[in-house]
Scaffold this motif. Structure first.
Motif, PDB file in Angstrom:
ATOM      1  N   ASP A 119       0.534  -0.355   0.126  1.00 33.64           N
ATOM      2  CA  ASP A 119      -0.152  -0.167   0.117  1.00 33.64           C
ATOM      3  C   ASP A 119       0.969   0.809  -0.040  1.00 33.64           C
ATOM      4  OD1 ASP A 119      -1.487   2.419   0.539  1.00 33.64           O
ATOM      5  OD2 ASP A 119      -2.897   0.596   2.153  1.00 33.64           O
ATOM      6  N   SER A 122      -1.475   4.594   1.304  1.00 36.54           N
ATOM      7  CA  SER A 122      -2.237   4.688   2.851  1.00 36.54           C
ATOM      8  C   SER A 122      -1.691   6.257   3.814  1.00 36.54           C
ATOM      9  CB  SER A 122      -2.227   4.247   3.829  1.00 36.54           C
ATOM     10  OG  SER A 122      -3.586   3.412   2.966  1.00 36.54           O
ATOM     11  N   PRO A 126      -5.563   9.022   4.216  1.00 42.94           N
ATOM     12  CA  PRO A 126      -6.508   7.203   4.444  1.00 42.94           C
ATOM     13  C   PRO A 126      -7.640   7.082   2.836  1.00 42.94           C
ATOM     14  CG  PRO A 126      -6.852   8.265   5.888  1.00 42.94           C
ATOM     15  CD  PRO A 126      -6.139   8.863   5.711  1.00 42.94           C
ATOM     16  N   ALA A 129      -5.651   4.817   0.235  1.00 42.76           N
ATOM     17  CA  ALA A 129      -5.226   3.268   0.965  1.00 42.76           C
ATOM     18  C   ALA A 129      -5.545   2.690  -0.630  1.00 42.76           C
ATOM     19  CB  ALA A 129      -6.488   2.686   2.344  1.00 42.76           C
TER      20      ALA A 129
END
Length: 293
Positions: A119, A122, A126, A129
């Motif tokens: 990822d 993030s 958020p 993400a």
């Protein structure tokens, strides 16, 4: 004129002509066609607004109306070229959580499949993400889809023997070394040897050295680079004039792209020095400061 911008035509190999960046013509200025203003380049994409070096960051640059984006290229353990700035995956991905026993989490120690699981959004927000580290192939196709232009940095070439040839091969496979794309590409590095290799392998490609050679050294760099790209805090009007006074390998005056400028005051100051391009995490701020959009 005290500011000059890019995209001119110079002689290339085998007597053909290829479009090359040069501080000589009036096209592309300010990213809005404003002749006489520096080109604005989105640093690692619009990295002030989206996670750096991701497809999201270059999409954001396109949404802001920016034409030029900058990125960083490194290589995985199994030989895939990926777009990421640090030689470690730790700062901009969740690699520590996913692979806790693999410190110091160097890009070169992970396969492309392993990196594809990470990822890369993030850490930034958020809202991003699940954003992934793009391969260079994925990145080039998105840049092409967005009709953007690319300032490509070969990062840490000492860690990746042969990365110059590999990068050029991939660019060629993706059509970025043909006449229609050469004017949309600059390859740069902090390594003078790496830039020289790129020039020797593909003389038609526009190249740039990241750093500030002394005025006495500039003539040596001019044999293989078209642009000298120093940090903004190292620049002066006199230095920019010294760079512009020399012709590069394609017979055009050397250009100057400076980095990384994120505020209006600094943008106006370096524009006053006569730079040809300004690299920024917040390219819309720079563009507005220069009155070019």
């Amino acid at each position: 004129m005290h500011t000059r911008v890019v995209v001119a035509t110079a002689a290339a190999v085998l007597g053909t002509a290829a479009p090359l960046l040069s501080p000589a013509s009036g096209a592309g200025a300010g990213e809005a066609g404003d002749v006489g203003r520096p080109t604005v380049i989105a640093h690692r994409g619009a990295s002030g607004y989206a996670p750096e070096n991701t497809l999201a960051s270059i999409d954001k640059a396109a949404q802001l109306g920016l034409t030029w984006v900058e990125n960083d290229v490194q290589r995985t353990r199994d030989g895939e070229l990926v777009v990421i700035h640090d030689d470690s995956l730790q700062r901009t991905t969740n690699v520590k959580a996913l692979f806790p026993g693999r410190a110091p989490w160097k890009v070169k120690d992970f396969t492309a499949a392993e990196i594809a699981r990470l990822d890369a959004g993030s850490w930034y927000s958020p809202a991003y993400a699940g954003t992934r580290v793009p391969t260079l192939t994925q990145y080039m196709r998105r840049v092409d889809h967005n009709r953007e232009k690319l300032l490509l940095e070969i990062k840490n070439p000492e860690l990746y023997p042969g990365i110059e040839q590999q990068t050029l091969k991939l660019l060629g496979n993706e059509g970025w070394l043909d006449r229609g794309h050469l004017g949309r590409l600059v390859v740069q590095s902090f390594s003078a040897d790496s830039v020289r290799k790129v020039h020797d392998l593909k003389p038609a490609v526009t190249t740039a050295y990241l750093g500030k050679p002394t005025v006495a050294q500039l003539h040596r760099y001019a044999r293989s680079v078209d642009l000298i790209n120093p940090s903004y805090d190292s620049l002066s009007r006199e230095y920019v004039a010294s760079v512009h006074a020399l012709a590069g390998p394609h017979g055009r005056p050397l250009g100057v792209f400076t980095w990384t400028v994120n505020d209006a005051t600094t943008a106006r100051r370096v524009a006053g020095y006569g730079v040809d391009g300004i690299i920024s995490n917040k390219p819309d701020v720079v563009r507005s400061a220069l009155g070019s959009g």
